[in-house]
Write an enzyme that holds these catalytic residues in place. Structure first.
Site, PDB file in Angstrom:
ATOM      1  N   CYS A 116       0.368 -23.203   4.469  1.00  0.00           N
ATOM      2  CA  CYS A 116       1.268 -23.483   3.295  1.00  0.00           C
ATOM      3  C   CYS A 116       1.855 -24.613   3.130  1.00  0.00           C
ATOM      4  O   CYS A 116       2.285 -25.058   2.008  1.00  0.00           O
ATOM      5  CB  CYS A 116       2.300 -22.123   3.265  1.00  0.00           C
ATOM      6  SG  CYS A 116       1.483 -20.678   3.858  1.00  0.00           S
ATOM      7  N   HIS A 257       7.296 -23.251  -1.899  1.00  0.00           N
ATOM      8  CA  HIS A 257       6.080 -22.487  -1.678  1.00  0.00           C
ATOM      9  C   HIS A 257       6.152 -21.116  -2.085  1.00  0.00           C
ATOM     10  O   HIS A 257       7.470 -20.541  -2.176  1.00  0.00           O
ATOM     11  CB  HIS A 257       5.900 -22.647  -0.210  1.00  0.00           C
ATOM     12  CG  HIS A 257       4.745 -21.567   0.179  1.00  0.00           C
ATOM     13  ND1 HIS A 257       3.393 -21.514  -0.292  1.00  0.00           N
ATOM     14  CD2 HIS A 257       4.704 -20.793   1.190  1.00  0.00           C
ATOM     15  CE1 HIS A 257       2.886 -20.615   0.222  1.00  0.00           C
ATOM     16  NE2 HIS A 257       3.548 -20.115   1.209  1.00  0.00           N
ATOM     17  N   ASN A 287       0.807 -15.321  -2.720  1.00  0.00           N
ATOM     18  CA  ASN A 287       0.873 -16.471  -1.689  1.00  0.00           C
ATOM     19  C   ASN A 287      -0.616 -17.248  -1.653  1.00  0.00           C
ATOM     20  O   ASN A 287      -1.427 -16.669  -1.103  1.00  0.00           O
ATOM     21  CB  ASN A 287       1.343 -16.034  -0.318  1.00  0.00           C
ATOM     22  CG  ASN A 287       1.529 -17.185   0.608  1.00  0.00           C
ATOM     23  OD1 ASN A 287       1.008 -18.333   0.342  1.00  0.00           O
ATOM     24  ND2 ASN A 287       1.966 -16.976   1.614  1.00  0.00           N
TER      25      ASN A 287
HETATM   26  O1  UT7 Z   1       3.409 -18.407   3.526  1.00  0.00           O
HETATM   27  C1  UT7 Z   1       4.405 -18.345   4.497  1.00  0.00           C
HETATM   28  C2  UT7 Z   1       4.076 -17.291   5.219  1.00  0.00           C
HETATM   29  N1  UT7 Z   1       4.450 -15.763   4.679  1.00  0.00           N
HETATM   30  C3  UT7 Z   1       5.637 -15.341   4.319  1.00  0.00           C
HETATM   31  O2  UT7 Z   1       6.496 -16.141   4.138  1.00  0.00           O
HETATM   32  C4  UT7 Z   1       5.720 -13.745   4.235  1.00  0.00           C
HETATM   33  C5  UT7 Z   1       7.109 -13.521   5.014  1.00  0.00           C
HETATM   34  N2  UT7 Z   1       7.061 -12.030   4.981  1.00  0.00           N
HETATM   35  C6  UT7 Z   1       7.004 -11.165   3.855  1.00  0.00           C
HETATM   36  O3  UT7 Z   1       7.288 -11.587   2.901  1.00  0.00           O
HETATM   37  C7  UT7 Z   1       7.612  -9.690   4.151  1.00  0.00           C
HETATM   38  O4  UT7 Z   1       7.716  -9.732   5.754  1.00  0.00           O
HETATM   39  C8  UT7 Z   1       6.644  -8.625   3.547  1.00  0.00           C
HETATM   40  C9  UT7 Z   1       6.494  -8.701   2.210  1.00  0.00           C
HETATM   41  C10 UT7 Z   1       5.169  -9.161   4.164  1.00  0.00           C
HETATM   42  C11 UT7 Z   1       6.964  -7.368   4.148  1.00  0.00           C
HETATM   43  O5  UT7 Z   1       8.298  -6.880   3.865  1.00  0.00           O
HETATM   44  P1  UT7 Z   1       9.409  -6.494   4.851  1.00  0.00           P
HETATM   45  O6  UT7 Z   1      10.460  -6.260   3.949  1.00  0.00           O
HETATM   46  O7  UT7 Z   1       9.558  -7.349   5.830  1.00  0.00           O
HETATM   47  O8  UT7 Z   1       8.838  -5.204   5.426  1.00  0.00           O
HETATM   48  P2  UT7 Z   1       8.478  -4.684   6.759  1.00  0.00           P
HETATM   49  O9  UT7 Z   1       7.156  -5.552   7.179  1.00  0.00           O
HETATM   50  O10 UT7 Z   1       9.608  -4.958   7.780  1.00  0.00           O
HETATM   51  O11 UT7 Z   1       8.133  -3.225   6.669  1.00  0.00           O
HETATM   52  C12 UT7 Z   1       9.291  -2.405   6.284  1.00  0.00           C
HETATM   53  C13 UT7 Z   1       8.559  -0.976   6.009  1.00  0.00           C
HETATM   54  C14 UT7 Z   1       7.650  -0.290   7.255  1.00  0.00           C
HETATM   55  O12 UT7 Z   1       7.906   0.764   7.448  1.00  0.00           O
HETATM   56  P3  UT7 Z   1       8.598   1.567   8.506  1.00  0.00           P
HETATM   57  O13 UT7 Z   1       8.379   0.959   9.918  1.00  0.00           O
HETATM   58  O14 UT7 Z   1      10.320   1.105   8.226  1.00  0.00           O
HETATM   59  O15 UT7 Z   1       8.507   2.968   8.430  1.00  0.00           O
HETATM   60  C15 UT7 Z   1       6.396  -0.947   7.007  1.00  0.00           C
HETATM   61  O16 UT7 Z   1       5.335  -0.051   7.581  1.00  0.00           O
HETATM   62  O17 UT7 Z   1       7.686  -0.885   4.905  1.00  0.00           O
HETATM   63  C16 UT7 Z   1       6.513  -0.551   5.316  1.00  0.00           C
HETATM   64  N3  UT7 Z   1       5.270  -1.247   4.430  1.00  0.00           N
HETATM   65  C17 UT7 Z   1       4.850  -1.127   3.512  1.00  0.00           C
HETATM   66  N4  UT7 Z   1       5.155   0.117   2.616  1.00  0.00           N
HETATM   67  C18 UT7 Z   1       4.493   0.264   1.405  1.00  0.00           C
HETATM   68  C19 UT7 Z   1       4.845  -2.734   5.009  1.00  0.00           C
HETATM   69  N5  UT7 Z   1       4.110  -2.883   3.995  1.00  0.00           N
HETATM   70  C20 UT7 Z   1       4.011  -2.196   3.171  1.00  0.00           C
HETATM   71  C21 UT7 Z   1       3.397  -1.951   1.834  1.00  0.00           C
HETATM   72  N6  UT7 Z   1       3.746  -0.814   0.994  1.00  0.00           N
HETATM   73  N7  UT7 Z   1       2.415  -2.825   1.379  1.00  0.00           N
END
Ligand code: UT7
Length: 330
Positions: A116, A257, A287
């Protein structure tokens, strides 16, 4: 540092026609439009056609950048493509782009892999090569077909990524104090496995086993990457402002980004800048890795968000983990 300034002479961008909405995604994995919008700010992303490779996206963006610069491809003597989704493991996508645009054989052509942050790395490289006086006009492109490396069954990553390309034509400037004022590049190589594609390289060459394991797709520890992205982009922004004796308030537009709207909001808050000072299009493209900043830069220029004399701050963070910031005075 050389005294010869380098300026952006034109920009262009291209997004494939097919739109994949959150609603479409919710039919593929267990997710919802509300969840994706709340956690990332993304509404939709673009997906390249099966017969469209990264070089095809790059060529569209490059043609528009050349047109914007009012230059024929024959003037280009340097092509740098920033990408993590090259057409082939070898040769470089830059060579494919060279051929498609009919750029002369005396042009240097190579790819940069900084994910990125790739466009900022490539821009810095091109500017250094032009400052040296050995190259005159560069095409700097960020292009990605991330849909080819996304696991469409992994709801934790597939919501984020999209395809696209952005390009800039770079040349020597005639006025000191304009153009690329400086960059700040770096990497946190100890954390490579927070965001990576495990197979397909020399460590784990492609095999039936690696394909069956899904190891050719992006793996990401989203939460850890999120926290680092906020901290490191804020630092990279602060460092470069300090280096140039500028306060955040003197920046006309920040082009961050585009990974997640919550990351952008947090950086704005830490830099104590209104979020309106940040260009945002993550809602429409998700992204697009190395393409994210040049697409945003081109859109910002075309909608009049960048005026002559303005200082623009670019800031990125991505796999590597790499980071970069740049200041440009127009
Ligand atoms: O380009 C540079 C690199 N990339 C980034 O900068 C991305 C950085 N990360 C993110 O943008 C975020 O971490 C995400 C948008 C990918 C995920 O959001 P989050 O708030 O960090 O969620 P999480 O991974 O901690 O997941 C929280 C909960 C989990 O459920 P439990 O374990 O709390 O029951 C996940 O299983 O949300 C669940 N979950 C979803 N639920 C519905 C994860 N992905 C999804 C989804 N839809 N797509």
């Amino acid at each position: 540092m050389s005294t010869r300034s380098t300026v952006i002479l034109g920009t262009g961008s291209y997004a494939p026609k097919q739109i994949l909405t959150n609603e479409d995604l919710s039919k593929m994995v267990d997710t919802s439009d509300e969840w994706i919008r709340a956690r990332s700010g993304i509404r939709e992303r673009r997906i390249a056609a099966p017969d469209e490779a990264t070089s095809d996206l790059a060529v569209h963006a490059a043609r528009l950048a050349l047109e914007d610069a009012g230059l024929p491809a024959s003037e280009i003597d340097l092509v740098i493509v920033a990408t993590i989704t090259p057409d082939y493991p070898m040769p470089s996508t830059a060579c494919v782009v060279q051929s498609k645009l009919g750029i002369k054989s005396s042009a240097a052509c190579f790819d940069v892999n900084a994910a990125c942050s790739g466009f900022i790395y490539a821009l810095d490289t091109a500017c250094a090569m032009i400052s040296s006086g050995r190259y005159k006009k560069a095409l700097v492109i960020g292009a990605e077909k991330l849909s080819s490396v996304v696991n469409w069954k992994d709801r934790g990553t597939c919501l984020l990524f999209g395809d696209g390309a952005g390009a800039a034509v770079v040349g020597a400037g005639h006025q000191s104090g304009t153009g690329l004022l400086g960059t700040r590049l770096g990497a946190l190589g100890d954390d490579t496995e927070l965001l990576f594609i495990p197979a397909g390289g020399s460590r784990t060459p492609a095999s039936a086993k690696s394909v069956a394991a899904g190891d050719h797709f992006i793996k990401m520890k989203g939460k850890e990457v999120f926290k680092l992205a906020v901290r490191v982009m804020e630092e990279a922004a602060r460092d470069i402002l300090e280096q140039h004796g500028l306060s955040a308030n003197q920046i006309g537009l920040v082009i961050p980004h585009q990974a997640n709207l919550r990351i952008i909001d947090a950086i704005a808050q830490y830099l104590e800048l209104p979020v309106e000072r940040f260009f945002v299009n993550v809602d429409r493209y998700g992204n697009t890795s190395a393409a994210s900043i040049p697409i945003a830069l081109d859109e910002a220029r075309r909608v009049g968000r960048i005026k002559r004399g303005d200082v623009t701050l670019l800031v990125a963070f991505g796999a590597g983990l790499t980071y970069g910031s740049a200041l440009i005075r127009w």
